[in-house]
Structures are given as C-alpha cells and as structure tokens.
Design an enzyme around this catalytic site. Sequence first.
Site, PDB file in Angstrom:
ATOM      1  N   ASP A 142      32.728   7.991 -24.463  1.00 12.58           N
ATOM      2  CA  ASP A 142      33.229   8.769 -25.592  1.00 12.58           C
ATOM      3  C   ASP A 142      32.163   8.838 -26.707  1.00 12.58           C
ATOM      4  OD1 ASP A 142      35.184  10.206 -26.977  1.00 12.58           O
ATOM      5  OD2 ASP A 142      36.759   8.738 -26.590  1.00 12.58           O
ATOM      6  N   ASP A 152      40.441  17.191 -27.859  1.00 13.34           N
ATOM      7  CA  ASP A 152      41.472  16.697 -26.941  1.00 13.34           C
ATOM      8  C   ASP A 152      42.572  17.718 -26.671  1.00 13.34           C
ATOM      9  OD1 ASP A 152      39.992  14.437 -27.145  1.00 13.34           O
ATOM     10  OD2 ASP A 152      41.608  13.156 -27.885  1.00 13.34           O
TER      11      ASP A 152
HETATM   12  C1  GLA Z   1      38.935  10.524 -27.592  1.00 13.28           C
HETATM   13  C2  GLA Z   1      38.819  11.182 -26.215  1.00 13.28           C
HETATM   14  C3  GLA Z   1      40.137  11.045 -25.480  1.00 13.28           C
HETATM   15  C4  GLA Z   1      40.492   9.576 -25.336  1.00 13.28           C
HETATM   16  C5  GLA Z   1      40.540   8.911 -26.703  1.00 13.28           C
HETATM   17  C6  GLA Z   1      40.697   7.413 -26.589  1.00 13.28           C
HETATM   18  O1  GLA Z   1      39.847  11.205 -28.412  1.00 13.28           O
HETATM   19  O2  GLA Z   1      38.450  12.527 -26.351  1.00 13.28           O
HETATM   20  O3  GLA Z   1      40.061  11.648 -24.199  1.00 13.28           O
HETATM   21  O4  GLA Z   1      39.538   8.946 -24.516  1.00 13.28           O
HETATM   22  O5  GLA Z   1      39.357   9.173 -27.447  1.00 13.28           O
HETATM   23  O6  GLA Z   1      40.674   6.767 -27.824  1.00 13.28           O
END
Ligand code: GLA
Length: 385
Positions: free
Chosen positions: A153, A208
Amino acid sequence: MSARYAFLVCLGAVALLGSAASPPPLDNGLARTPPMGWNSWNHFGCDVSAQLIKETADAIVASGMRDAGYKYVVIDDCWQVARDRSGRIVPDSTRFPGGIKPLADYVHSKGLKFGIYTDAGRQTCQGRPGTYGSEEVDARTYAEWGVDYVKEDWCHAEGLDAPTQYAKFRDALAKSGRAIVFSICEWGSNHPWNWAPRTGNLWRTTGDIGDRWASMIGIVDLSSQYALAAGPGAWNDPDMLEVGNGGMTDDEYRAHFSLWAIMAAPLMAGNDVRTMSAATREILTNKEVIAVDQDSLGVEGMLVREQAPDLQIWVKLLADSARAVVLLNRSALQTVITASWSALAIRGPARVRDVWAHTDLGTFTGRFSATVPAHGVVMVRITPQ
Ligand code: GLA
C-alpha cells in the site's frame, strides 16, 4: 477518429499495439493471467484472524471457488503490530496465535496460495508498521513464512518517490528467492500505468471501491483508460470485488463481475465466502465469465461504442479470435442494446453464446441485439465463422 475507434480498426493487431505502448513487463514469470483469489479487506476490514483465514480457505474449497480458479488467500491490513529488536515484523499474537507460517502452511495444504499486506511507507493505512527502510528483512521474512503474494500500500509515504520505493521492494522480493506476486497499491496517484508494468504484476488504478453501483461504475470509467498498459504478467487493478457484500443487486453484481472480466482485471473476491448465498456463489464461479478474464491472449477489453450515453458496448479479443462482448445498461430502465459487427470488427456470420445463461443463441449476421436489465449486462461470446 477517436482512440477507441482506432483501436477497433486495429482489433486484429491489438496484442502488438499493447506491447508497443507499454514498457517491458516485470519478468518474474508470475500472473501470466490476472491473479484470482480472496482478500479480507472489503468485508472484514481490520477484523482479521487465523481462524477467519482458515475458515475462508475451507469455504473457498467447499464452494468450488478453488476449482474455478481462485488461488490466493490474502490477509490485508491489521495482521501486524510491531517490530522486534532485530527489526523483524511481529504479527498480532492474539489474532494469529501460532504466527503466520503455520497459517500459510494450512492454506497451502488446501491447494491454495497465501498472500499478505504491507505498505511502502512508514505505517500502513491503519497505523501498523510499514516496510519503509525494512524492505529486505520483510521480503526475507515473508519468503520464510511461505508467502506467495504481497500487496504493498501507499499510506504514510509523504515525500517518497513511488517508482523508487516499489522498485526497492520488487528487488527485495527477487532477492528472497521465492516466487511472490507483487501487487502495487498506490491508487493510481503516481500514474502507475507508465512504470508499474516494470515493477509489479498488478497495480491499482484508482482509490478504494465501495459496495455501490456508482462507485463500481466510476472505477470502470477511470481504470479502463489505461487498457494498453496491461498484458501477461502486468495488470491494471480496478480494486477487489464487492460481489456478495450486499450493497448492490444481483444484476449489478453480474455487471460488476462481467466488467472486471472484460477488463482482464484481477478477480479478488471480497465477501464472506463462508456464508455467501447461492446467487453470489454462482456469480463468482461462472466459468464462462472467468474464462474471458483468464484468456491467454491477455488483452484488456475496451469500451467501443455508446448507443446512447448510458448504453455501452465493451469488447475483448480472445485467443481463439472470438470476441467477448458486454452490453452494459447504466440506465435505470430495461432496454434493448445492439452491437453491430462493425463495432466488433467482425464480417459475415458469427455464432453468439450467452455466457450468463450458458446458452447458444444461434448464428447472427451484421448485428446482435438483446434486452438488458437496468444497471445490468448481457454478456456474450461471439465467434466469427
Ligand atoms: C488502502 C487500500 C485498501 C486497503 C486499506 C487497508 O485504503 O487501498 O485496499 O488495503 O488501505 O488499510
């Protein structure tokens, strides 16, 4: 002539176009077709444990998902709590009492592969220790545990250069000596389609996903712009699936799954597979739709025609010269959508098969029309004669 139309004219040469447009892909031999599996985040967030992962692995086998191609069982954020004195990452001992290795062994014993999550910055998005400055020790640790897939990430990475940091982890993974799929997750913020094919096996193209039609469709509009960057070993990642999480209708979930397949997207289920409905299982295990996603030509499909602002035709060229076609109705009313052969670069008669109904519809010439539900799709495989 629009770029999309130009693509169509050159449909036969699409593989060539794709390779000319993108940098040479990462050569770790992995993910020759888009990765398939399950990830904890969309349904469970931080509520992860060894128990959940084991029960999920069991359910992936029992439901037929493993046999349909779902392979990687990935724990997302929140499994880690600290670093020990030697700098090694420490899992949450309450939620993962035996540590991670026995869990990876369990997942492997089910004929599945095991994945884990980290962050290229100083902390993960949920404030757990990140990998920054610990790239080699983390990659080595994961390899020792038997990890087959790492998602990295981009939270708490202020001031860092994404191509540099991700290349560091790519190199650390290579040095670990284990075959590990590398999933880049910087949400499209540093134009990863320009550099990530050299660095990772997949890269997120957007923020997301949410379990809502508007979120899913918004991601399709963004992610599909980078189709030419994708190919075997290197895939655009429009985020994990929401199928079965309850925020969309089954028609909407069928559209979501069909669009991910036509985009050659990674198919990472994100629901509770232990309790899923028969309808959800049928969507996730539809072998004909999965075959489109996993087609060996490795071309990402594209939007090729809009019949009206909300009525779209998407096409993906397949290895046997057939076209996978999605008729997408984004409107709130059921309606007829027509795909003309000119939009699909087909001449003469062609056989049409409905891949949701699992039915041969016959031989058509010139065009194919179907009634498409509101917020839904008809998805067919069209094979020129
Ligand atoms: C980010 C990523 C998600 C997930 C969260 C976890 O938002 O884009 O897919 O992995 O972190 O905290």
